[in-house]
Design an enzyme around this catalytic site. Structure first.
Site: not given
Length: 493
Positions: A159, A183, A257, A235
């Protein structure tokens, strides 16, 4: 698809493992598509455990020399990386929009936001201060110094495919660490472009690897490696918990996070127009696909109907389309699974009594486009109350009292971001302190900045990113006890 880049070298179909670039093969590589059109942008290598271990080994070697350089030296390299990001902002934004879908102006904003973390930590590198503590004995001195944790493994989401990398790489490199990055499979080209610019900036070979391919194989190699001393992940809470468990045998330091279920509260003394503007930012930024998005909007009964009308009118005027088209505010959702989840949440709410004020269905553009949606009559028994929608749906809950809404807002296992609007000075203090979240936005819907500590509590994660505290997450404290410091013996001659 042609991206019309000023610097075409930034769009590279390859992965960086240690000091070597591995080119992709269309026959065996992983296809990356544009979510707005479905077109294939290119391919990246489908790598796995062997390449990850190679990258980790290279990172260990490079980290020792990097840590030995002065903090000022490391900061200067990071500053060059920041400058290169800003010089190539337009190209980086075009790559980001192509693979992620967000409107080009919003993508350019992310590049500036992402670069700000490199700039911030370039300056913070020289501020890893230690301490001298009054000792416990006359002949001893107590020193505390901060040293880099070592090799860091990073796993980042789709995102914010630029900023979620720089928010981790900036403090890691400033502290003297190295990094092996996995990534998101949907958005690897933004990561690869960052690695290309990092090389040009002077980041040493092996210090920064970008490994593409099997998330399971790469993640397993990262979590099981005794060389990796820290894992940082952004994620879902589910995947975060799995990584947490996988890291347990090697006792790694963790930065997580994770998911959110952010409340956005509008009290009847709020500036309603400002609250509407804040709700549009907090709810619909990146088409609702952020971990700090307002997932539950609580509006006090006295202003509920007026707020709903104003919000629907504001959102209805904002255009949806391909992120490369001029003036677009809402792009596509990332994939078909995202559309399915949004549709399920809207259907569940409507089946339980909610009303659609705006949107509520797939967009006429087709593909992964969904109409921005506003729901009223939403209640706590609906899925939107407990699950993160991650899409353009604004569910409006009605409340009567401050105590009632604070209890409802805190009734979740998550604790990342929260927001509220009020002009009552005493209420601002009471509610700010009562909300059980790592971050609180008061009369604003946009709270993310490099200068502030970003992170959550409860099942929303561990640690903080950004701010001076972000550097500490990549450092270990070493205590040095110096003894034998006795008074000089003055003997008469």
């Amino acid at each position: 698809m042609t991206l019309d880049l000023k610097n075409p070298s930034l769009m590279r179909e390859a992965a960086l493992v240690g000091s070597r670039w591995i080119d992709a093969d269309a026959a065996t590589g992983v296809a990356v598509t544009n979510p707005a059109t479905g077109d294939v942008l290119g391919y990246v290598p489908n790598l796995g455990e062997p390449e990850t271990l190679e990258a980790i080994s290279a990172a260990k070697t490079a980290q020792t020399a990097w840590a030995a350089r002065t903090a000022k030296d490391r900061g200067q390299v990071l500053r060059r990386w920041y400058d290169l990001m800003m010089e190539n902002q337009d190209d980086l934004a075009r790559i980001l929009t192509a693979e992620q879908g967000k409107p080009l102006a919003e993508a350019a904003g992310e590049i500036a936001y992402g670069a700000s973390f490199i700039e911030w930590f370039a300056e913070e590198a020289r501020r890893a201060y230690g301490d001298i503590t009054p000792g416990h004995a006359p002949d001893k001195r107590i020193l505390s110094v901060k040293q880099p944790i070592g090799v860091v493994a990073a796993i980042t989401p789709w995102n914010f495919p630029n900023a979620m990398i720089t928010r981790k790489a900036g403090p890691a490199f400033a502290a003297g660490c190295s990094m092996v990055l996995k990534p998101a499979g949907q958005t690897p080209f933004s990561a690869i472009a960052l690695a290309i610019l990092a090389e040009k900036a002077g980041i040493p070979a092996g210090l920064f690897s970008v490994v593409t391919g099997s998330a399971q194989a790469i993640g397993k190699a990262m979590t099981q490696s005794p060389i990796v001393q820290k894992l940082t992940f952004t994620g879902s809470t589910g995947v975060g918990a799995l990584l947490y468990a996988q890291c347990a045998p090697t006792i790694k330091k963790l930065g997580l996070e994770l998911g959110g279920n952010a409340p956005f509260i509008v009290f009847d003394d709020a500036d309603l127009d400002a609250a509407v503007d804040g709700a549009v930012i907090a709810k619909f930024r990146n088409n609702g696909q952020t971990c700090v998005c307002a997932n539950r909007i609580y509006v006090q009964a006295g202003v509920y109907d007026t707020f709903a009308e104003k919000l629907a009118a504001k959102v209805a005027a904002l255009p949806t389309g391909n992120g490369f088209d001029s003036g677009i505010v809402f792009g596509p959702l990332i994939d078909a699974a995202a559309v399915a989840k949004v549709s399920e949440h809207v259907a569940d709410a409507c089946a339980k009594g909610a009303h659609i004020v705006l949107g509520g269905k797939a967009h006429e553009l087709g593909g992964t486009f969904y109409e921005p949606t506003v729901l009223t009559g939403v209640t706590a028994d609906m899925a939107v109350a407990t699950e993160e929608t991650f899409g353009p749906v604004a569910p409006l809950f009605k409340f009567q009292t401050e105590a009632e809404v604070v209890a409802a807002a805190n009734d979740t296992e998550f604790g990342l971001a929260s927001y509220f609007y009020s002009r009552d000075h005493a209420r601002v203090w009471r509610v700010s302190e009562a909300l059980d979240y790592g971050m609180v936005g008061v009369n604003t819907g946009l709270i993310s900045t490099a200068e502030a500590p970003f992170g959550g509590i409860k099942q929303s994660g561990l640690g903080r990113e950004g701010s001076r505290h972000g550097l500490d997450d990549y450092l270990e404290i070493k205590y040095i006890c110096m003894g034998g410091i006795e008074e000089e013996n003055h003997e008469l001659g």
